[in-house]
Design an enzyme around this catalytic site. Structure first.
Site, PDB file in Angstrom:
ATOM      1  N   PHE A  12     -11.423  -7.672  13.914  1.00  0.00           N
ATOM      2  CA  PHE A  12     -10.413  -8.229  13.182  1.00  0.00           C
ATOM      3  C   PHE A  12     -10.136  -7.095  12.110  1.00  0.00           C
ATOM      4  CE2 PHE A  12      -9.040 -10.370   9.052  1.00  0.00           C
ATOM      5  CZ  PHE A  12      -7.688 -10.882   9.541  1.00  0.00           C
ATOM      6  N   GLN A  13      -8.756  -6.859  12.092  1.00  0.00           N
ATOM      7  CA  GLN A  13      -8.185  -5.538  11.100  1.00  0.00           C
ATOM      8  C   GLN A  13      -8.693  -4.507  11.410  1.00  0.00           C
ATOM      9  OE1 GLN A  13      -8.316  -7.498   7.159  1.00  0.00           O
ATOM     10  NE2 GLN A  13      -6.072  -8.139   7.245  1.00  0.00           N
ATOM     11  N   LYS A  26     -17.493  -1.212   6.429  1.00  0.00           N
ATOM     12  CA  LYS A  26     -18.070  -2.088   5.223  1.00  0.00           C
ATOM     13  C   LYS A  26     -19.409  -1.965   5.173  1.00  0.00           C
ATOM     14  CE  LYS A  26     -17.103  -6.939   3.899  1.00  0.00           C
ATOM     15  NZ  LYS A  26     -16.431  -8.198   4.367  1.00  0.00           N
ATOM     16  N   GLU A  44       0.866  -1.083  -0.088  1.00  0.00           N
ATOM     17  CA  GLU A  44       0.083  -0.117  -0.027  1.00  0.00           C
ATOM     18  C   GLU A  44       0.974   1.184   0.006  1.00  0.00           C
ATOM     19  OE1 GLU A  44      -0.700  -2.497   1.761  1.00  0.00           O
ATOM     20  OE2 GLU A  44      -2.662  -3.104   1.649  1.00  0.00           O
ATOM     21  N   MET A  53      24.128   9.127   1.181  1.00  0.00           N
ATOM     22  CA  MET A  53      24.153  10.438   1.907  1.00  0.00           C
ATOM     23  C   MET A  53      24.290  10.274   3.448  1.00  0.00           C
ATOM     24  SD  MET A  53      23.680  13.492   1.772  1.00  0.00           S
ATOM     25  CE  MET A  53      22.572  14.036   0.430  1.00  0.00           C
TER      26      MET A  53
END
Ligand SMILES: Cc1ncc(C[n+]2csc(CCOP(=O)(O)OP(=O)(O)O)c2C)c(N)n1
Ligand SMILES: [Mg+2]
Lengths: 177, 568
Positions: free
Chosen positions: B112-113, B162, B50, B474
């Site tokens: 969940f999640q 949802k 993502e 760097m």
């Protein structure tokens, strides 16, 4: 020097959290912050007392989409009030002393038992501080303050320019928290 | 028309002019993914992580000027976006992230999640929403796009449970004006501020324009250039300002700041008037604030009121849209000459050319500066270049002058390694042409490396140039300068990048010699229907010069030693 800001914010869920989160992440020290409803149910009003760069706070607050208006009212003549409830331990000797103090400070005794009194005192910062200092030797059991609310004197107002919220579905929750 | 929440989301995206979205599916966003099958006109790009989706949307937005769209699931899907959102936030890039959330009935139960995504992203978004009610969905998405693209742009996240995606309601697209009482981006300057600015402009002897990202976002390049030419005022650019003004223009001093040109930084320190146009006095461009531009009056034009006096106190603050404000200012501006000042700045360039690595005989060795300089030549100076973060990023800024806005996309504010390749994919898909180059370090490339799969699957015409120095260059540079050359945790054992690309079916080459640089770039330019990769193996022990150490006075630069002083 302490400065007082007044902010009008949308009365929507999470707004107080957004303001508090901003203060935390920008490392602004807040003396007190109060929030409550206004004559317009869609708008809440905050009084914020800071010991910091008020101009920085004011401009940062404008970054929040839900903040409608912010004004530093420190230099404007105003009425400021803080309310404290102070529970004092008393006995037959000290009870009279507390009653006398309440007289002088125009405070009220709002609850009384044999061992304790609850004193309600309203006023500006200084008045509440001196009241507290005088009650302390008598014995403060617990205390709570609401924090400062401020309104400027005269015709000057903070106005959201006739803002009305959009009509919304029945699940629309208004709750500044 | 009765629609589900998922259908409303996609209908609203169409009405916002969205044609592509970058995302990754999962349980809480599945109703929306399922509904996409009914909307073939909305292209969905399946990423590999993502974070890649957020950078792609960001790159798309920076390249096209349109809002980039991200879509992800709840919990880990959404938290994986955070780096990309923060990157967009610090660089004011307009993206809208749509995340699925667990059903509203179980929010707050550690379902969940479940993650408090609006809580997590609150400090890194311009604004965010949790939509509890399908009736509010259309309006909320419209608001989200409006907030993302107007004022000082930025990322907006809309978290949608949802059950809100499956709920059905009458769909009426809210056409009316958007009512946001607390959101009124400023446009015009007050007349007295214009007058105050003019007074300073007319009396200045050593004026200098500091041009930032705002020049590009406001579309004010033409106006700024007109002003510069009319008043013979030189200009220096911030990293994100590059492209806003033609960098090969005689009045251009190139980039300012930590790795800016010596003469730009000296001009700042000696100026008697700074005109800060759409820039925010970041610490990377000011150095020590106590000694910054000590003799200069300052005019600051910015759309974000909170930038005024934030880092530097200015004399004339103007809050407004740069293009609009310059439109107010220009009619009153009279031609002025600043010959002595321009001559002085030219003298400050001194021996810069002699110190410059690209002008030296370096034998067989290949330096990153050569690669980027040759890339500039071989692309006619007109490519859209997306960089990652590190030495190669600064060398790009120094050796690839840009002429047009939206042609350098780079993570400036957050300095996010891993930004380059996915952002380039987003830019390439948004622009649809084969002119997008990703210049990435060997370190940062590996942070979002799996997006090679996305480039392959989508046939994104992006050219990936790895500046492979075998080091986190760097950081190695700071260790060399400030940590007595203790190179802890900076050498890197890398895979064979050519084989790796080929495993993805991506044509790839390795270049180790100067004479092969341009042919390789031309080879990549000849491939227009998909990604290519070139692994440029460059000198390990090279440093970005000049350098103003963090927090040092801006005029106290470490310069590249002269050829007479050292081997290199
Ligand atoms: C996500 C992230 N982690 C760490 C850093 C700190 N950092 C800045 S530059 C750099 C080294 C980059 O190495 P490389 O990608 O090889 O580029 P080079 O400097 O060698 O050109 C690091 C580790 C960062 N900017 N971003
Ligand atoms: Mg490297």
């Amino acid at each position: 020097m302490k400065r007082t800001l007044v902010a009008l914010v949308e009365n929507k869920p999470g707004v107080l959290n957004r303001v508090a989160s901003l203060f935390r992440r920008r490392n602004f020290n807040i003396d007190s912050l109060t929030v409550g409803r206004t004559e317009n149910p869609a708008i809440s009003r905050m009084t914020i007392v800071v010991d910091a760069d008020a101009e920085k706070i004011r401009t940062q607050l404008y970054k929040l989409v839900n903040v409608i208006q912010v004004q530093d009212v420190t230099e404007i003549p105003d009425v400021s009030r803080d309310l404290a409830l102070i529970k004092v331990r008393v006995n037959s000797q000290t009870r009279g002393e507390v009653v006398q103090l309440c007289d002088i400070f125009r405070a009220h005794i709002v609850d009384a038992t044999t061992d304790a009194l609850i004193v309600e005192v309203t006023g500006d910062e200084d008045k509440i501080t001196s009241m507290t200092e005088l009650l302390r030797p008598i014995g403060i059991l617990e205390m709570v303050r609401t924090g400062m609310v401020t309104m400027t004197r005269g015709e000057h107002v903070l106005s959201p320019n006739g803002y009305k919220p959009r009509p919304s579905g029945n699940g629309y929750r208004t709750n500044v928290l | 028309m009765k629609l589900t929440g998922a259908e409303i989301i996609l209908e609203c995206l169409l009405r916002e002019g969205v044609d592509i979205m970058f995302g990754y599916p999962g349980g809480a966003i599945l109703p929306t993914y399922d509904t996409m099958t009914k909307y073939p006109q909305l292209r969905h790009v399946l990423v590999r992580h993502e974070q890649g989706a957020a950078h792609m949307a960001d790159g798309y937005a920076r390249a096209t000027g349109k809002v980039g769209v991200v879509i992800a699931t709840s919990g880990p899907g959404a938290t994986n976006l955070v780096t990309g959102i923060a990157t967009a936030m610090l660089d004011s890039s307009p993206i809208v992230c749509i995340t699925g959330q667990v059903p509203s009935a179980v929010i707050g139960s550690d379902a969940f999640q479940e993650t408090d995504v609006t809580g997590v992203t609150l400090p890194v978004t311009k604004h965010n929403y949790l939509v509890y009610n399908v009736e509010e969905l259309a309006y909320t998405i419209r608001e989200a796009f409006h907030i993302a693209r107007t004022g000082r742009p930025g990322p907006v996240l809309v978290d949608i449970p949802k059950d809100v995606q499956t709920a059905v309601t009458e769909f009426v697209y809210p056409e009316g004006p958007i009512e946001l009482p607390g959101y009124r981006p400023p446009q015009r300057a007050a007349e007295e501020d214009i007058a105050a600015a003019l007074a300073l402009i007319e009396s200045a002897e050593r004026p200098l324009i500091l041009a930032g990202h705002g020049v590009i976002m406001s579309g004010a390049g033409r106006e700024v250039l007109q002003f510069a030419e009319m008043t013979q005022t030189p200009f220096a650019l911030t990293l994100l300002g590059k492209g806003g003004l033609p960098e090969t223009h005689p009045l251009s001093l190139g980039m300012m700041g930590m790795h800016g040109t010596g003469h730009a930084n000296l001009a700042i320190q000696n100026a008697d008037l700074l005109l800060a146009f759409g820039m925010r006095f970041d610490d990377r461009v000011t150095g020590n604030l106590k000694t910054y531009a000590p003799n200069a009056k300052k005019i600051h034009i910015d759309i974000d009121i909170s930038e005024i006096h934030k880092n530097v106190r200015v004399d004339v603050p103007i809050v407004g849209d740069l293009k609009t404000v310059l439109g107010q200012l220009m009619p009153h501006v009279k031609p002025i000459e600043h010959k002595a000042w321009l001559g002085q700045i030219r003298d400050w360039m001194e021996d810069a050319d002699e110190r410059d690595i690209v002008n030296r005989d370096v034998g067989e060795r290949l330096f990153a500066a050569h690669v980027i300089h040759d890339m500039w030549r071989a692309t006619g100076g007109d490519a859209v270049v997306v960089t990652d973060v590190g030495q190669h990023q600064m060398w790009e800024a120094q050796y690839y002058p840009h002429q047009r806005p939206h042609t350098l996309l780079t993570s400036g504010g957050l300095g996010t390694m891993g930004f380059g390749m996915p952002a380039a994919i987003g830019a390439a898909l948004g622009l649809g042409g084969p002119n997008v180059w990703a210049i990435v370090g060997d370190g940062g490339f590996q942070m979002t490396l799996p997006e090679l799969g996305t480039a392959m699957q989508e046939r994104a015409p992006v050219k990936i140039a790895i500046i492979n120095n075998g080091f986190l260059g760097m950081v190695r540079q700071w260790q060399e300068f400030f940590y007595e050359e203790r190179y802890n945790a900076t050498p890197m054992h890398n895979p064979d990048f050519v084989k790796l690309a080929e495993a993805y079916g991506i044509p790839a080459r390795r270049v180790t010699r100067r004479e092969d640089v341009i042919p390789a770039i031309e080879w990549a330019n000849s491939i227009t229907d998909g990604p290519t990769l070139i692994d440029f193996v460059v000198e390990t022990h090279d440093l970005v010069y000049p350098m103003v150490p963090a927090g040092a006075d801006l005029h106290k630069m470490i310069r590249r030693p002269l050829p007479s002083d050292t081997a290199i």
